[in-house]
Design an enzyme around this catalytic site. Structure first.
Site, short mmCIF file in Angstrom:
data_model
loop_
_atom_site.label_atom_id
_atom_site.label_comp_id
_atom_site.label_asym_id
_atom_site.label_seq_id
_atom_site.Cartn_x
_atom_site.Cartn_y
_atom_site.Cartn_z
N GLU A 181 0.81 -1.21 0.00
CA GLU A 181 0.00 0.00 0.00
C GLU A 181 0.85 1.27 0.00
O GLU A 181 0.83 2.04 0.98
CB GLU A 181 -0.97 0.00 1.20
CG GLU A 181 -1.90 -1.21 1.21
CD GLU A 181 -2.88 -1.19 2.38
OE1 GLU A 181 -2.76 -0.32 3.25
OE2 GLU A 181 -3.76 -2.06 2.42
N GLU A 366 -5.45 -8.62 0.75
CA GLU A 366 -6.10 -8.28 2.02
C GLU A 366 -7.57 -7.99 1.77
O GLU A 366 -7.92 -7.30 0.81
CB GLU A 366 -5.52 -7.01 2.65
CG GLU A 366 -4.17 -7.17 3.27
CD GLU A 366 -3.65 -5.89 3.93
OE1 GLU A 366 -4.48 -5.05 4.35
OE2 GLU A 366 -2.42 -5.73 3.99
O1 IFM Z 1 -4.06 -3.28 9.19
C1 IFM Z 1 -4.01 -2.73 7.91
C2 IFM Z 1 -2.86 -3.32 7.13
O2 IFM Z 1 -1.64 -3.12 7.76
C3 IFM Z 1 -2.77 -2.68 5.76
N1 IFM Z 1 -4.04 -2.71 5.09
C4 IFM Z 1 -5.21 -2.29 5.81
C5 IFM Z 1 -5.28 -3.00 7.15
C6 IFM Z 1 -6.53 -2.56 7.93
O3 IFM Z 1 -6.51 -1.19 8.14
#
Ligand code: IFM
Length: 461
Positions: A181, A366
């Site tokens: 990210e 994710e």
């Molecule tokens: O916890 C985070 C993760 O580190 C990166 N993506 C989003 C998740 C939730 O906010």
């Protein structure tokens, strides 16, 4: 009785039965990141990271929480790996803490490297694939002291770290991802201030982003040469913008600009080798310094693209060139306050397929939900998470049915952990963590995923 009958119908967790997501070659996994779970921030020569500094700054993190203990995974890794294996997942996504494995002299810290070597070897022994992210936000503080991602040299430091660690761990990794990210690192870290290092200059984010992506590009040749059997990727977060008033041209433009800065900023750079002009309509005068050859490095082919999706946002025009996020009433939300919108996930994936001619295969790296889970009589009935996941699995199934090439799906997160500026209050885990005792307890969602994966392994389709 079938395995799925063992869980209540309302809490079954599986994509539709006719989905290619049931096939054995689709990768199911769970994900974590180093700073969020490891703890042991001073052990075995680990250097301070920007998140250690940020957490130590009063008022930055909710309740003054820090990653010092987190889930104590640095000590409990072996039992955590057993837990991962018991869930029946194909793969585990983790990150390496840069400040744990590279010392001040730029050389490998072998104690830190050995931790990851043991972890990866044990996962391999248990037949769990290893998806490894090199940078999940924990920049060594000494590099931040020299300008961090605003300094072009940090991209070269990152490439050097990628080179050294991929040599050291060669053959142990299924897929390397360079960055997690970059939008969060660049925007939240350097312009918004809500993440480490906590800077708040509008013009910083585009330059920080450029150096992050340059680091990604510079790392590619080393990853390819050192570990030719592993896949190479990067992980991006994506978001859907909805106009507050669909009949308002200004609100529609606001939602469009939101997606430019959430999605196109990174994806146009990675997949088309350019930054979108509209980004600089939103943030006039912030064009980064780009040297000849940079964009070609950034847009090298990837084996797959990691995508993180959580929610939709509702936008209103700010009356000038930008947008403001507003709270749409009557919409389901997570503990983060995020709008639950699985259909937006399908729309985004299908939209990317239409927009980018050379979109690589996608892995959902994710997706998950935060909820205020509580242990009641030894059990955690996280019904909202179960339904959220069920609907998002179906949304990805729909995108695949529409022709999007999705190869895997990682649930965020294996266990409750340090949720950055929200500390330990927000719980994303499939597994509950009691931070007082470090006891792990499977929530209903974990049991549902486990039951689905057992059915799939048994070929019940
Ligand atoms: O916890 C985070 C993760 O580190 C990166 N993506 C989003 C998740 C939730 O906010």
């Amino acid at each position: 009785m079938t395995l799925s009958a063992l869980i209540k119908p309302s809490t079954q967790l599986a994509p539709p039965r006719n989905s290619p997501m049931w096939r054995p070659d689709f990768t199911w996994g769970v994900a974590t990141a180093a700073y969020q779970i490891e703890g042991a921030t001073r052990a075995d020569g680990r250097l301070p990271s920007i998140w250690d500094t940020y957490c130590a700054t009063p008022g930055k993190v909710l309740n003054g929480d820090t990653g010092d203990m987190a889930c104590d995974h640095y000590r409990r890794w072996a039992s955590d790996v057993d837990l991962i294996s018991d869930l029946g997942v194909d793969a585990y996504r983790l990150s390496i803490a840069w400040p744990r494995v590279i010392g001040l002299d730029g050389q490998l810290n072998h104690q830190g490297v050995d931790f990851y070597r043991r972890l990866l070897d044990r996962l391999a022994d248990l037949g769990v694939q290893r998806y490894v992210t090199l940078y999940h936000w924990d920049l060594p503080q000494h590099l931040e002291d020299r300008g961090g991602w605003l300094n072009r040299d940090t991209a070269y430091r990152f490439a050097d770290y990628a080179d050294k660690i991929s040599r050291a761990l060669q053959g142990r990794v299924t897929a390397w991802s360079t960055l997690n990210e970059p939008w969060c690192s660049a925007y939240l870290g350097y312009s918004h201030g809500r993440h480490a290092p906590g800077l708040r200059q509008p013009r910083y984010a585009p330059q920080a982003m450029h150096h992050l992506l340059l680091g990604h590009g510079l790392a590619q040749p080393a990853l390819k040469a050192n570990d030719p059997g592993a896949q190479r990727s990067i992980v991006v977060n994506i978001g859907r913008g909805m106009p507050e008033d669909p009949n308002s041209a200004a609100d529609r433009d606001a939602a469009h600009l939101f997606e430019v800065q959430q999605n196109a900023w990174v994806l146009d750079a990675l997949l088309e080798g350019r930054y979108p002009d509209e980004l600089f309509r939103l943030w006039p005068g912030t064009e980064p310094l780009v040297l000849e050859g940079d964009m070609a490095l950034i847009s090298q082919p990837l084996d797959h693209l990691g995508i993180n999706y959580y929610h939709r946002s509702t936008l209103r025009s700010d009356g000038a060139h930008g947008f403001v996020e507003v709270c749409r009433p009557g919409v389901e939300r997570s503990q983060m306050g995020w709008e639950v919108a699985p259909e937006a996930f399908t729309e985004l994936l299908v939209g990317f397929r239409q927009r980018y001619a050379n979109l690589p295969p996608i892995v959902i790296t994710e997706n998950g939900l935060a909820s205020a889970d509580m242990v009641v009589d030894g059990a955690i009935e996280d019904r909202q998470r179960v339904i959220y996941l069920q609907r998002h699995f179906a949304a990805v199934h729909d995108a695949m049915a529409a022709g999007v090439d999705v190869r895997g799906y990682f649930v965020w997160s294996l266990m409750d952990n340090f949720e950055w500026a929200y500390g330990y209050e927000r719980r994303f885990g499939l597994v509950h963590v009691d931070y007082g005792t470090q006891e792990r307890t499977l929530k209903r969602s974990a049991k549902g995923l486990q039951a689905f994966l057992r059915e799939r392994a048994a070929g019940i389709v």
